[in-house]
Design an enzyme around this catalytic site. Structure first.
Site, PDB file in Angstrom:
ATOM      1  CE1 TYR A  73      -4.002   2.061   0.234  1.00  0.00           C
ATOM      2  CE2 TYR A  73      -2.667   3.396   1.274  1.00  0.00           C
ATOM      3  CZ  TYR A  73      -3.822   3.319   1.008  1.00  0.00           C
ATOM      4  OH  TYR A  73      -4.609   4.315   0.885  1.00  0.00           O
ATOM      5  CG  PHE A 125      -7.128  18.284 -24.351  1.00  0.00           C
ATOM      6  CD1 PHE A 125      -7.157  17.648 -25.661  1.00  0.00           C
ATOM      7  CD2 PHE A 125      -7.388  17.475 -23.417  1.00  0.00           C
ATOM      8  CE1 PHE A 125      -7.677  16.533 -25.946  1.00  0.00           C
ATOM      9  CE2 PHE A 125      -7.720  15.965 -23.466  1.00  0.00           C
ATOM     10  CZ  PHE A 125      -7.993  15.513 -24.781  1.00  0.00           C
ATOM     11  CB  THR A 126     -11.878  17.864 -23.934  1.00  0.00           C
ATOM     12  OG1 THR A 126     -11.075  16.545 -23.904  1.00  0.00           O
ATOM     13  CG2 THR A 126     -12.322  18.150 -25.419  1.00  0.00           C
ATOM     14  CG  ASP A 216      -1.179  18.420 -21.313  1.00  0.00           C
ATOM     15  OD1 ASP A 216      -0.682  17.321 -21.365  1.00  0.00           O
ATOM     16  OD2 ASP A 216      -2.350  18.542 -21.678  1.00  0.00           O
ATOM     17  CE  LYS A 259      -3.753  10.760 -24.263  1.00  0.00           C
ATOM     18  NZ  LYS A 259      -4.650  11.049 -22.924  1.00  0.00           N
ATOM     19  NE  ARG A 383     -11.505  15.358 -29.963  1.00  0.00           N
ATOM     20  CZ  ARG A 383     -11.571  15.093 -28.741  1.00  0.00           C
ATOM     21  NH1 ARG A 383     -10.151  15.292 -28.142  1.00  0.00           N
ATOM     22  NH2 ARG A 383     -12.521  15.178 -27.804  1.00  0.00           N
ATOM     23  CG  PHE A 450     -15.929  15.020 -26.376  1.00  0.00           C
ATOM     24  CD1 PHE A 450     -15.785  15.739 -25.600  1.00  0.00           C
ATOM     25  CD2 PHE A 450     -15.263  13.726 -26.382  1.00  0.00           C
ATOM     26  CE1 PHE A 450     -14.813  15.696 -24.673  1.00  0.00           C
ATOM     27  CE2 PHE A 450     -14.181  13.629 -25.679  1.00  0.00           C
ATOM     28  CZ  PHE A 450     -14.187  14.691 -24.700  1.00  0.00           C
TER      29      PHE A 450
HETATM   30  N1  PM9 Z   1      -6.474  12.654 -24.318  1.00  0.00           N
HETATM   31  C1  PM9 Z   1      -7.272  11.856 -26.219  1.00  0.00           C
HETATM   32  O1  PM9 Z   1      -8.028  10.738 -26.839  1.00  0.00           O
HETATM   33  C2  PM9 Z   1      -8.154  10.787 -24.354  1.00  0.00           C
HETATM   34  C3  PM9 Z   1      -9.300  11.533 -23.734  1.00  0.00           C
HETATM   35  S1  PM9 Z   1     -10.248  12.663 -24.543  1.00  0.00           S
HETATM   36  C4  PM9 Z   1     -10.784  11.666 -25.818  1.00  0.00           C
HETATM   37  O2  PM9 Z   1      -6.517  12.825 -26.970  1.00  0.00           O
HETATM   38  C5  PM9 Z   1      -3.846  15.970 -23.519  1.00  0.00           C
HETATM   39  C6  PM9 Z   1      -3.243  16.812 -24.272  1.00  0.00           C
HETATM   40  C7  PM9 Z   1      -4.763  14.804 -23.608  1.00  0.00           C
HETATM   41  C8  PM9 Z   1      -5.626  14.252 -22.688  1.00  0.00           C
HETATM   42  C9  PM9 Z   1      -6.300  13.022 -23.156  1.00  0.00           C
HETATM   43  C10 PM9 Z   1      -5.454  14.658 -21.437  1.00  0.00           C
HETATM   44  C11 PM9 Z   1      -6.171  13.896 -20.452  1.00  0.00           C
HETATM   45  C12 PM9 Z   1      -4.861  15.624 -21.156  1.00  0.00           C
HETATM   46  N2  PM9 Z   1      -3.933  16.276 -22.145  1.00  0.00           N
HETATM   47  O3  PM9 Z   1      -7.231  10.835 -20.722  1.00  0.00           O
HETATM   48  O4  PM9 Z   1      -7.123  11.842 -18.357  1.00  0.00           O
HETATM   49  O5  PM9 Z   1      -4.677  14.606 -25.173  1.00  0.00           O
HETATM   50  O6  PM9 Z   1      -5.245  10.289 -19.273  1.00  0.00           O
HETATM   51  O7  PM9 Z   1      -5.618  12.554 -20.132  1.00  0.00           O
HETATM   52  C13 PM9 Z   1      -7.104  11.783 -25.041  1.00  0.00           C
HETATM   53  P1  PM9 Z   1      -6.261  11.306 -19.661  1.00  0.00           P
END
Ligand code: PM9
Length: 480
Positions: A73, A125-126, A216, A259, A383, A450
């Site tokens: 843990y 970014f979303t 980011d 990523k 997008r 979305f």
């Molecule tokens: N990006 C993408 O598909 C997955 C979720 S939105 C469809 O591009 C940036 C630049 C990203 C991102 C996620 C996140 C969030 C932050 N910044 O999905 O929470 O492209 O791991 O990261 C997606 P998490």
């Protein structure tokens, strides 16, 4: 000399069969999914280009690392390994693991944004913007104008416009700029990189004015590769050297490790300020888990540590970005309008130009994702205006300049033949563009709409040319 081809720097050791579907099955599936590719079951998808997030194939070394998970843990060995690797490659002093990128965004936004603050960024970014707004902030876009033009060939369309940045800070009420969130390989602009020179300049502007810069770093490795490739004076440097310099110009980063870092789950916040690190370590226990695991299993942290080491290898990044380039070039050669230059993690179709007969209010990019799926079982992602959501003040739909469909390439997963099949499907759908109909909302959730909205095709207009064969994704009487 004859042209010499490159090939993937790996061979395949394990395979996952793909299921082929009939057109009728796909018509039914997209109807059941409310014409939203996020709501499809993956078993109904042939080539999954929804996202490059968490969809990478892990290496044999990463899988071996999974077996070395220390599932204590507190104080897992894997945490200390990850901490050492993040310090070595990203250079920040303090690491707070999170379950994925938005966990880190949540911590940073909660700790650094006060209600009414402005948060600057190079295009929204979303998830990032959602957390900034939930913390009471207002996003201000300071990206260069070129980013909004899909045809502008500039090599660094992710750059911040320095004069927009200065103006945004200098006209804000004193102390009301929370920070600049500097995104690498700007996602919503089409995976467009930021130059090292721009990061240096932006960092100077912010430091002089007492504004913090958080990277980011989700696709910072791929951004570093573009710097090596395109920026004068950078070709001789390794990706690791460039990455370290990028990070050294900032105060910390959020990172979705799903990523660049080649894992299926994970993320982190990393900062240099010991006080901020302490606050984040305290907050993480409320939302994610203890500060030495942040919502992850020990084995996940081990896979991430190994993934980071693999991610900065030139062979890997060259093949990864090269595969995106291969698909993009095929589409350009066929005359399909896409965002140029070709981005790092996907090919972005210019849906507004492919479907000029569909008004922006009828979401051409959403319609195109459904049509592509019905044609071939390829899953892509909208997008455009659906992703942009509503203005927090007026509640009106936001229509960004870019109305795109993203064909996102998972890392180390698909072959060149999959890219060929994808290109053929896009070309086929584009050649029958007039048959695609616009969409309207059936349901629309409040946050990040979305992901879960449902749609239906617009009813056929009385004025429509009766001789035009209108092949919708499905017949209108089947729409619920
Ligand atoms: N990006 C993408 O598909 C997955 C979720 S939105 C469809 O591009 C940036 C630049 C990203 C991102 C996620 C996140 C969030 C932050 N910044 O999905 O929470 O492209 O791991 O990261 C997606 P998490």
């Amino acid at each position: 000399m004859n042209k010499r081809s490159w090939a993937e720097p790996f061979k395949i050791k394990m395979v996952e069969p793909l299921r082929m579907t009939t057109r009728e099955e796909r018509e039914r599936a997209i109807l059941d999914a409310g014409f939203n590719t996020f709501l499809l079951r993956s078993r109904d998808v042939y080539i999954d280009l929804l996202t490059d997030s968490g969809t990478s194939a892990m290496s044999d070394r990463q899988w071996a690392g999974m077996m070395m998970g220390d599932e204590a843990y507190a104080g897992s060995e894997n945490y200390y390994h990850l901490e050492e690797v993040v310090q070595r490659y990203y250079g920040y002093k303090y690491l707070i693991p999170t379950h994925q990128g938005r966990g880190a965004e949540h911590l940073l936004s909660t700790l650094c944004i006060k209600p009414g603050d402005l948060v600057l960024g190079n295009m929204y970014f979303t998830t990032t913007k959602a957390h900034q707004e939930l913390a009471g902030g207002r996003f201000v876009d300071v990206i260069c104008d070129e980013a909004h033009d899909p045809n502008d060939p500039s090599p660094f369309k992710g750059n911040v416009d320095p004069s927009k940045l200065e103006r945004a800070i200098d006209t804000a009420p004193p102390g009301r700029v929370a920070y600049l969130c500097l995104q690498m390989n700007v996602n919503m602009a089409g995976g467009q990189p930021v130059s090292l020179d721009n990061v240096r300049q932006v960092s100077d502007i912010c430091r002089v004015r007492g504004v913090r810069v958080f990277l980011d770093a989700t696709r910072a490795v791929e951004n570093a590769y573009f710097i090596k490739l395109r920026e004068p004076g950078q070709a001789h440097r390794s990706i690791s050297e460039i990455l370290l310099e990028l990070c050294s110009l900032t105060d910390g980063c959020t990172n979705s490790a799903k990523k660049d870092c080649l894992v299926n789950i994970g993320g982190f916040l990393a900062v240099n300020d010991p006080d901020l690190a302490e606050q984040a370590r305290n907050l993480v226990v409320v939302y994610e888990g203890l500060h030495t695991y942040g919502g992850l299993a020990g084995r996940d942290m081990e896979a991430m540590a190994i993934g980071i080491e693999e991610s900065v290898q030139l062979d890997h990044v060259r093949a990864r970005v090269g595969q995106v380039e291969y698909l993009g070039q095929k589409l350009i050669d066929a005359g399909i309008p896409i965002v140029r230059p070709i981005g790092g993690h996907g090919v972005f179709l210019d849906a507004a130009r492919i479907l000029p007969h569909i008004a922006r209010e009828e979401f051409p990019a959403q319609a195109l994702t459904a049509a592509l799926y019905v044609d071939s079982g390829i899953r892509s992602m909208e997008r455009g205006a659906v992703s942009a959501g509503r203005d927090p003040d007026t509640n009106e739909n936001v229509f960004p300049s870019l109305e795109l469909v993203r064909l996102t390439i998972p890392r180390r997963v698909y072959t060149q033949a999959h890219m060929d099949v994808t290109a053929e499907s896009v070309i086929e759908v584009a050649s029958r563009a007039k048959e695609v109909q616009g969409m309207r909302f059936v349901s629309e959730p409040k946050y990040l709409r979305f992901f879960q909205s449902r749609f239906e095709p617009m009813p056929a207009r009385a004025s429509a040319d009766a001789s035009t064969r209108r092949i919708r994704a499905i017949p209108s009487d089947a729409v619920r």
